[in-house]
Design a protein around this motif. Structure first.
Motif, mmCIF file in Angstrom:
data_model
loop_
_atom_site.group_PDB
_atom_site.id
_atom_site.type_symbol
_atom_site.label_atom_id
_atom_site.label_comp_id
_atom_site.label_asym_id
_atom_site.label_seq_id
_atom_site.Cartn_x
_atom_site.Cartn_y
_atom_site.Cartn_z
ATOM 1 N N GLY A 199 0.783 -1.221 0.000
ATOM 2 C CA GLY A 199 0.000 0.000 0.000
ATOM 3 C C GLY A 199 0.818 1.274 0.000
ATOM 4 O O GLY A 199 0.244 2.370 -0.053
ATOM 5 N N PHE A 200 2.150 1.166 0.024
ATOM 6 C CA PHE A 200 2.976 2.380 0.060
ATOM 7 C C PHE A 200 2.839 3.164 -1.236
ATOM 8 O O PHE A 200 2.934 2.616 -2.329
ATOM 9 C CB PHE A 200 4.447 2.032 0.289
ATOM 10 C CG PHE A 200 5.351 3.242 0.213
ATOM 11 C CD1 PHE A 200 5.476 4.087 1.298
ATOM 12 C CD2 PHE A 200 6.049 3.543 -0.960
ATOM 13 C CE1 PHE A 200 6.288 5.216 1.232
ATOM 14 C CE2 PHE A 200 6.859 4.660 -1.038
ATOM 15 C CZ PHE A 200 6.986 5.505 0.073
ATOM 16 N N TYR A 201 2.610 4.466 -1.090
ATOM 17 C CA TYR A 201 2.576 5.389 -2.219
ATOM 18 C C TYR A 201 3.475 6.582 -1.967
ATOM 19 O O TYR A 201 4.005 7.198 -2.886
ATOM 20 C CB TYR A 201 1.134 5.852 -2.445
ATOM 21 C CG TYR A 201 0.950 6.781 -3.623
ATOM 22 C CD1 TYR A 201 1.078 6.315 -4.932
ATOM 23 C CD2 TYR A 201 0.647 8.122 -3.424
ATOM 24 C CE1 TYR A 201 0.909 7.164 -6.011
ATOM 25 C CE2 TYR A 201 0.471 8.977 -4.497
ATOM 26 C CZ TYR A 201 0.606 8.492 -5.788
ATOM 27 O OH TYR A 201 0.438 9.348 -6.863
ATOM 28 N N THR A 239 -2.984 14.388 0.746
ATOM 29 C CA THR A 239 -3.725 13.190 1.123
ATOM 30 C C THR A 239 -3.129 12.656 2.416
ATOM 31 O O THR A 239 -2.110 13.154 2.911
ATOM 32 C CB THR A 239 -3.688 12.121 0.021
ATOM 33 O OG1 THR A 239 -4.612 11.074 0.350
ATOM 34 C CG2 THR A 239 -2.300 11.517 -0.130
ATOM 35 N N SER A 240 -3.754 11.645 2.995
ATOM 36 C CA SER A 240 -3.259 11.067 4.246
ATOM 37 C C SER A 240 -3.442 9.552 4.227
ATOM 38 O O SER A 240 -4.356 9.021 3.593
ATOM 39 C CB SER A 240 -3.969 11.686 5.453
ATOM 40 O OG SER A 240 -5.373 11.677 5.290
ATOM 41 N N PHE A 241 -2.530 8.897 4.938
ATOM 42 C CA PHE A 241 -2.499 7.440 5.013
ATOM 43 C C PHE A 241 -2.470 7.005 6.469
ATOM 44 O O PHE A 241 -1.892 7.674 7.324
ATOM 45 C CB PHE A 241 -1.248 6.884 4.327
ATOM 46 C CG PHE A 241 -1.198 7.086 2.839
ATOM 47 C CD1 PHE A 241 -1.639 6.102 1.971
ATOM 48 C CD2 PHE A 241 -0.690 8.256 2.307
ATOM 49 C CE1 PHE A 241 -1.579 6.290 0.600
ATOM 50 C CE2 PHE A 241 -0.629 8.461 0.937
ATOM 51 C CZ PHE A 241 -1.075 7.469 0.083
ATOM 52 N N ALA A 242 -3.081 5.853 6.726
ATOM 53 C CA ALA A 242 -2.911 5.172 8.000
ATOM 54 C C ALA A 242 -1.900 4.064 7.798
ATOM 55 O O ALA A 242 -2.025 3.267 6.853
ATOM 56 C CB ALA A 242 -4.235 4.599 8.494
ATOM 57 N N PHE A 250 -0.205 0.068 4.417
ATOM 58 C CA PHE A 250 -0.682 1.446 4.334
ATOM 59 C C PHE A 250 -2.101 1.446 3.785
ATOM 60 O O PHE A 250 -2.411 0.706 2.842
ATOM 61 C CB PHE A 250 0.209 2.281 3.407
ATOM 62 C CG PHE A 250 1.494 2.745 4.033
ATOM 63 C CD1 PHE A 250 1.514 3.901 4.797
ATOM 64 C CD2 PHE A 250 2.664 2.032 3.866
ATOM 65 C CE1 PHE A 250 2.693 4.348 5.377
ATOM 66 C CE2 PHE A 250 3.848 2.464 4.440
ATOM 67 C CZ PHE A 250 3.868 3.623 5.200
ATOM 68 N N VAL A 251 -2.953 2.285 4.362
ATOM 69 C CA VAL A 251 -4.329 2.442 3.892
ATOM 70 C C VAL A 251 -4.553 3.923 3.630
ATOM 71 O O VAL A 251 -4.393 4.759 4.530
ATOM 72 C CB VAL A 251 -5.353 1.930 4.921
ATOM 73 C CG1 VAL A 251 -6.775 2.169 4.417
ATOM 74 C CG2 VAL A 251 -5.123 0.446 5.206
ATOM 75 N N GLU A 297 -11.488 -1.442 12.832
ATOM 76 C CA GLU A 297 -10.147 -2.028 12.858
ATOM 77 C C GLU A 297 -9.782 -2.743 11.564
ATOM 78 O O GLU A 297 -8.613 -2.986 11.286
ATOM 79 C CB GLU A 297 -10.005 -2.983 14.051
ATOM 80 C CG GLU A 297 -10.758 -4.303 13.926
ATOM 81 C CD GLU A 297 -12.230 -4.182 14.297
ATOM 82 O OE1 GLU A 297 -12.919 -5.227 14.322
ATOM 83 O OE2 GLU A 297 -12.684 -3.060 14.565
ATOM 84 N N LYS A 298 -10.794 -3.073 10.743
ATOM 85 C CA LYS A 298 -10.539 -3.697 9.443
ATOM 86 C C LYS A 298 -10.613 -2.672 8.311
ATOM 87 O O LYS A 298 -10.614 -3.047 7.140
ATOM 88 C CB LYS A 298 -11.543 -4.833 9.214
ATOM 89 C CG LYS A 298 -11.389 -5.983 10.201
ATOM 90 C CD LYS A 298 -12.361 -7.125 9.892
ATOM 91 C CE LYS A 298 -12.176 -8.270 10.884
ATOM 92 N NZ LYS A 298 -13.142 -9.385 10.608
ATOM 93 N N PHE A 299 -10.697 -1.420 8.662
ATOM 94 C CA PHE A 299 -10.752 -0.297 7.725
ATOM 95 C C PHE A 299 -11.998 -0.338 6.842
ATOM 96 O O PHE A 299 -11.985 0.139 5.712
ATOM 97 C CB PHE A 299 -9.468 -0.225 6.875
ATOM 98 C CG PHE A 299 -8.278 0.194 7.680
ATOM 99 C CD1 PHE A 299 -7.984 1.535 7.834
ATOM 100 C CD2 PHE A 299 -7.471 -0.745 8.310
ATOM 101 C CE1 PHE A 299 -6.902 1.945 8.596
ATOM 102 C CE2 PHE A 299 -6.390 -0.351 9.082
ATOM 103 C CZ PHE A 299 -6.093 0.984 9.226
ATOM 104 N N ARG A 300 -13.061 -0.881 7.392
ATOM 105 C CA ARG A 300 -14.358 -0.746 6.752
ATOM 106 C C ARG A 300 -14.898 0.636 7.079
ATOM 107 O O ARG A 300 -14.745 1.114 8.202
ATOM 108 C CB ARG A 300 -15.308 -1.845 7.228
ATOM 109 C CG ARG A 300 -14.902 -3.244 6.773
ATOM 110 C CD ARG A 300 -15.755 -4.321 7.396
ATOM 111 N NE ARG A 300 -15.617 -4.365 8.833
ATOM 112 C CZ ARG A 300 -15.902 -5.430 9.588
ATOM 113 N NH1 ARG A 300 -16.365 -6.525 9.025
ATOM 114 N NH2 ARG A 300 -15.745 -5.387 10.897
ATOM 115 N N THR A 301 -15.531 1.262 6.102
ATOM 116 C CA THR A 301 -15.870 2.675 6.224
ATOM 117 C C THR A 301 -17.379 2.902 6.204
ATOM 118 O O THR A 301 -18.101 2.277 5.429
ATOM 119 C CB THR A 301 -15.247 3.483 5.062
ATOM 120 O OG1 THR A 301 -13.887 3.104 4.917
ATOM 121 C CG2 THR A 301 -15.331 4.962 5.332
ATOM 122 N N ILE A 302 -17.829 3.804 7.060
ATOM 123 C CA ILE A 302 -19.204 4.291 7.054
ATOM 124 C C ILE A 302 -19.150 5.790 6.800
ATOM 125 O O ILE A 302 -18.397 6.507 7.461
ATOM 126 C CB ILE A 302 -19.900 4.028 8.403
ATOM 127 C CG1 ILE A 302 -20.085 2.532 8.643
ATOM 128 C CG2 ILE A 302 -21.251 4.741 8.456
ATOM 129 C CD1 ILE A 302 -20.556 2.202 10.053
#
Length: 335
Positions: A199-201, A239-242, A250-251, A297-302
């Motif tokens: 996921g690294f950018y 932009t921002s990454f976790a 990286f997400v 924690e699984k990076f599912r988004t609402i």
């Protein structure tokens, strides 16, 4: 009969309190849905934490309803209504959409409420805590001076922000920067360059808590995160990454910027998410938009907004009856 009725009233009261204490968290969001023609208005919408829209709380089009804040008890929401000619009104409403009334003055808790801590790359005022000094244990790097390094709260990992002066990507804030940063496992002694993490950018700024510049990690529940900012270009902005240290991976939190807002005691966090050039339904126009989102924690988004909408978030507040703090708030106005 009086005894029976009294017992019934007490039982109902206790049941109601227990139900409120175990209720799902609720989020009130000031949303302005942008229209192709005419003036759009910001109204208050109440969501359950799982993303279910419970109800629209306000629908007055005389101004913009902004900066809603839950009372510490969760039974009232106070907000500002901004009207033309610099008119500012204070109103309150109950979460069920009842008891809407104009206030003569704001309650003390509303005046004192500020945005809850969030992660940013903006340097705090000089009166705040200075940035931590670079760790003397930092690994040797191509840089002439030891690079800064940051240990996680549990001393399990360390981030070493080393750069290579011969790498053109490391000379600018842009994609590819940070590929030589290191993720060091302090228990096993292994090291991984960021460029080899899925996921690294790119990674440039290690984000810090707005209220505590020395805080660079979000360790809560099962979350093990650090956040990085990166500049893209003049069109897309930043932009921002976790960085998920449990992966590692990286997400990306948004095509544009997203400010992470911790939810203490939960394996989740919120973001104020920026999306640029969003199409306005029913037209060929686009707009820069902002939304409140939740990540688990699984990076599912609402996303707390209508699907495929062009909208702007004008503040939000979350009431969590069984958590500390009970209220997490994002105010549009400066703190």
């Amino acid at each position: 009969m009086r005894t029976t009725l009294g017992a019934l009233i007490i039982s109902v009261s206790l049941l109601s309190s227990a139900a409120r204490a175990s209720a799902d968290s609720e989020i009130v969001v000031a949303i302005r849905y942008l229209r192709a023609e005419g003036t759009s208005h910001s109204h208050l919408y109440l969501y359950r934490e799982d993303g279910r829209l419970l109800r629209q709380l306000t629908n007055d089009n005389s101004g913009q309803d902004v900066d809603p804040v839950f009372a510490p008890t969760g039974d009232t929401i106070v907000f500002r209504r901004e009207k033309p000619n610099n008119i500012r009104e204070l109103w309150s409403i109950q979460p069920r959409g009842t008891a809407l009334k104009k206030l003569d003055a704001a309650p003390n808790w509303y005046e004192q409420a500020k945005s809850s801590p969030y992660f940013t790359n903006i340097e705090p005022e000089k009166s705040e805590s200075p940035a931590p000094a670079a760790s003397p244990e930092a690994t040797a790097s191509p840089s002439a001076t030891p690079p800064p390094s940051y240990k996680s709260p549990d001393d399990s990992v360390e981030l070493v922000l080393r750069e290579d002066p011969t790498d053109e990507d490391d000379q600018i804030d842009g994609p590819g920067h940070g590929k030589h940063f290191l993720l060091r496992n302090l228990k096993s002694g292994t090291e991984t360059e960021f460029g080899k993490i899925p996921g690294f950018y790119g990674a440039y700024d290690l984000l810090h808590d707005k209220q505590d510049q020395g805080r660079h990690f979000l360790f809560d529940g099962s979350l093990r995160l650090a956040f990085f900012g990166l500049h893209l270009d003049s069109t897309a902005g930043d932009t921002s990454f976790a960085l998920d240290l449990s992966g590692p991976r990286f997400v990306r939190l948004s095509p544009n910027w997203a400010a992470p807002i911790p939810l203490p005691g939960e394996s989740a966090f919120l973001t104020l998410t920026e999306n640029r050039y969003v199409p306005i339904p029913g037209s060929s126009k686009t707009a820069n938009c902002s939304y409140l989102e939740r990540w688990d924690e699984k990076f599912r988004t609402i996303r707390y907004a209508r699907e495929k909408s062009a909208a702007r978030c004008y503040g939000a507040s979350m009431y969590r009856p069984d958590k500390n703090p009970a209220v997490v708030t994002l105010r549009r106005s400066a703190d």
